[in-house]
Each structure stands twice: as structure tokens, then as C-alpha cells.
Design a protein around this motif. Structure first.
Motif, short mmCIF file in Angstrom:
data_model
loop_
_atom_site.label_atom_id
_atom_site.label_comp_id
_atom_site.label_asym_id
_atom_site.label_seq_id
_atom_site.Cartn_x
_atom_site.Cartn_y
_atom_site.Cartn_z
N LYS A 38 0.83 -1.20 0.00
CA LYS A 38 0.00 0.00 0.00
C LYS A 38 0.86 1.26 0.00
CE LYS A 38 -3.93 -2.04 2.48
NZ LYS A 38 -4.79 -1.96 3.69
N VAL A 39 0.32 2.32 -0.61
CA VAL A 39 0.92 3.65 -0.50
C VAL A 39 0.29 4.30 0.73
CG1 VAL A 39 1.27 5.88 -1.62
CG2 VAL A 39 1.19 3.79 -3.01
N ARG A 96 -1.15 1.74 -8.25
CA ARG A 96 -0.52 1.28 -9.49
C ARG A 96 -0.16 2.43 -10.44
NH1 ARG A 96 -0.96 -4.19 -9.81
NH2 ARG A 96 -2.51 -5.17 -8.44
N GLU A 97 -0.55 3.63 -10.08
CA GLU A 97 -0.27 4.77 -10.96
C GLU A 97 1.20 5.17 -10.86
OE1 GLU A 97 -2.70 8.64 -12.32
OE2 GLU A 97 -2.40 8.47 -10.17
N GLN A 98 1.80 5.43 -12.01
CA GLN A 98 3.20 5.79 -12.04
C GLN A 98 3.42 6.99 -12.96
OE1 GLN A 98 5.61 2.61 -13.77
NE2 GLN A 98 3.78 1.78 -14.72
N HIS A 163 13.79 7.16 -12.67
CA HIS A 163 14.39 7.25 -11.34
C HIS A 163 13.38 6.81 -10.27
CE1 HIS A 163 18.34 9.39 -11.89
NE2 HIS A 163 17.83 9.42 -13.11
N TRP A 164 12.12 7.23 -10.43
CA TRP A 164 11.09 6.78 -9.50
C TRP A 164 10.88 5.28 -9.64
CZ3 TRP A 164 6.70 4.11 -10.70
CH2 TRP A 164 5.84 3.83 -9.63
N PHE A 165 10.86 4.77 -10.87
CA PHE A 165 10.58 3.36 -11.11
C PHE A 165 11.54 2.46 -10.34
CE2 PHE A 165 11.38 -0.55 -13.46
CZ PHE A 165 10.10 -1.06 -13.61
N PHE A 166 12.84 2.72 -10.45
CA PHE A 166 13.81 1.87 -9.78
C PHE A 166 13.75 2.03 -8.27
CE2 PHE A 166 15.84 2.03 -14.03
CZ PHE A 166 15.88 0.67 -14.27
N ARG A 177 6.47 1.67 -0.32
CA ARG A 177 6.33 2.32 -1.62
C ARG A 177 6.98 3.70 -1.60
NH1 ARG A 177 2.37 0.42 -4.91
NH2 ARG A 177 3.55 1.60 -6.49
N VAL A 178 7.16 4.27 -2.80
CA VAL A 178 7.70 5.62 -2.95
C VAL A 178 6.61 6.49 -3.58
CG1 VAL A 178 9.48 7.07 -4.01
CG2 VAL A 178 10.06 4.77 -3.20
N PRO A 179 5.84 7.23 -2.77
CA PRO A 179 4.81 8.10 -3.33
C PRO A 179 5.43 9.24 -4.13
CG PRO A 179 5.08 8.53 -1.00
CD PRO A 179 5.92 7.34 -1.30
N TRP A 180 4.66 9.83 -5.04
CA TRP A 180 5.23 10.88 -5.91
C TRP A 180 4.20 11.96 -6.23
CZ3 TRP A 180 2.88 11.53 -10.69
CH2 TRP A 180 2.07 10.47 -11.13
N VAL A 181 4.73 13.13 -6.54
CA VAL A 181 3.93 14.27 -6.99
C VAL A 181 4.69 14.95 -8.12
CG1 VAL A 181 2.88 16.49 -6.39
CG2 VAL A 181 2.95 14.65 -4.69
N ALA A 182 4.04 15.14 -9.28
CA ALA A 182 4.63 15.89 -10.38
C ALA A 182 4.51 17.38 -10.07
CB ALA A 182 3.93 15.56 -11.69
N VAL A 183 5.63 18.09 -10.14
CA VAL A 183 5.68 19.52 -9.80
C VAL A 183 6.15 20.32 -11.00
CG1 VAL A 183 6.64 21.27 -8.26
CG2 VAL A 183 6.27 18.93 -7.42
N SER A 184 5.43 21.37 -11.33
CA SER A 184 5.83 22.30 -12.39
C SER A 184 5.66 23.72 -11.86
CB SER A 184 5.00 22.08 -13.66
OG SER A 184 5.51 22.85 -14.74
N ILE A 185 6.77 24.46 -11.78
CA ILE A 185 6.76 25.85 -11.31
C ILE A 185 6.95 26.78 -12.51
CG2 ILE A 185 8.03 27.57 -9.98
CD1 ILE A 185 8.69 25.38 -7.96
#
Length: 221
Positions: A38-39, A96-98, A163-166, A177-185
Motif C-alpha cells: 500500500k501507498v 498502481r499509478e506511475q 528514477h522513480w521506477f527503480f 512504496r515511494v509516493p510521488w507528486v509531479a511539480v511544475s513551477i
């Protein structure tokens, strides 16, 4: 031959990781790739687009959830003294989202031209963390921006999804798990401005975003 060597090394590394991850699943009768751990921060990640991200020293002038590509993002137009910036965030929605095509989606949404692209690094002090990000100029007929993009994780960040995948595959071997957030400034600038003179401002905002995410939605309690 030298050009192919990095690809061979990556393939061997992936095979090793898959093999390592498969052994505990084989012994227990549960395959980790079909039932990933689980995340633990998933509920906070899902609510991020509704609650927004409060950043010390910045005021939110406008917040909305635009459709960018196939997903809804969080968009925050922010101000601080005489500074303005737009923060775009897309947070992980399911186990399962990547990360995949977020930067292509942003490019299509903005319809901008780009130049001066390079990778840069910045750090935050607590906890000590290094982040690699994509730094470039984006412009339309109406506005020019200095742009910084990366996938923020609890371990740092990088603009390349691999990088997140590995990192996530190694984490799954350790039953996490390694949770993630896409950031654009996006920081508005004058056309043909020297990007380097805006770096200190953009870096400061990026450090605030990364540290705030790590202290909240990316932090496993």
C-alpha cells in the motif's frame, strides 16, 4: 558497443531487481508485482488537489483544477511581495499509478515554445535531500516563463520517471512504496530575460515546495 553498454547495464539491473522482488513473493505465495504494498500516504495525495498546498510566505491568489491531458491537476497562482508564480501539481491517485507523460501533457496544455533547457540541482536542509529538476524557458505570444519541473518523492526528486521506477521497485522489496507528486513551477519573466538571474527566486520556491510536500503528503506517519 559503448553506446549500448548503459542500456545493457540498466536491463541487467532491472532483471536483478525483479528477481529479488520475486523471491519473497514466491516463498509466501503472494506475488508482489500483482499485489504491491500500500501507498500509506495515498489519502493525502488524493486530497491534495482539493485542499491545495499552503506554502510559508506565499499567498494563493487563485486556485483551480484544470484538465491537463487525461488528468485534473492542481493549479495555484501565488504571490509574495513583488513576486508572482504558478504552481502546477499532479499527485499519485492509486497504488498502481506511475509517472509517465506529465511533461508532455504540460507542453500540450501551455502550447509554448521552449529553449535553454538543462538539468539543475537544488537541496533542502531538513531532512537533507538533493533534487534534480528540468530548468528551461517557455514562451507563448502572451507570456514568457522560467520553468522548473520534477517528480517530488520522499527521497528527493528527479524529472525522469525511470528514477522513480527503480526506487519504487527497491522499496517494494522492502514492503513499502515511494509516493510521488509531479511539480511544475512557472515564474513569469520578460521576453529574452537571462534565466540565471531568476534562479535564486525559482530555487527558493522549489525548496519550499519540496520541503512542504515531504513534511506532509509524502511523509509516512
Amino acid at each position: 558497443m559503448s553506446f549500448q553498454l548503459p542500456k545493457v547495464v540498466l536491463l541487467l539491473l532491472l532483471l536483478i531487481l525483479i528477481s529479488i522482488g520475486a523471491v519473497p513473493g514466491y516463498l509466501s505465495g503472494k506475488w508482489r508485482w500483482t499485489e504491491p504494498p500500500k501507498v500509506v500516504t495515498l489519502s493525502k495525495l488524493r486530497s491534495l488537489r482539493e485542499t491545495g498546498l499552503t506554502l510559508p510566505g506565499w499567498q494563493v491568489a487563485k486556485r483551480e483544477t484544470p484538465q491537463i491531458g487525461e488528468h485534473k491537476w492542481l493549479s495555484q497562482e501565488m504571490t509574495r511581495t513583488n513576486q508572482k508564480a504558478t504552481l502546477l501539481l499532479f499527485s499519485q491517485k492509486g497504488p498502481r499509478e506511475q509517472p509517465e507523460v506529465e511533461w508532455n501533457d504540460i507542453n500540450g496544455f501551455q502550447r509554448w515554445k521552449t529553449d535553454s533547457s538543462k538539468q539543475v540541482e537544488f537541496a533542502i536542509a531538513t531532512p537533507p535531500t538533493q533534487v534534480t529538476a528540468h530548468f528551461f524557458r517557455g514562451w507563448t505570444s502572451e507570456q514568457t516563463y522560467v520553468v522548473l519541473q520534477w517528480y517530488a518523492t520522499s527521497q528527493g526528486g528527479h524529472p525522469d520517471p525511470s528514477h522513480w521506477f527503480f526506487a519504487d521497485r527497491i522499496a517494494q522489496w522492502q514492503n513499502r512504496r515511494v509516493p510521488w507528486v509531479a511539480v511544475s513551477i512557472l515564474v513569469p519573466i520578460d521576453p529574452l530575460d537571462d534565466l540565471e538571474k531568476h534562479w535564486a527566486e525559482v530555487e527558493s520556491l522549489a525548496q519550499t515546495v519540496q520541503s512542504t510536500l515531504m513534511a506532509d503528503v509524502l511523509k509516512a506517519n
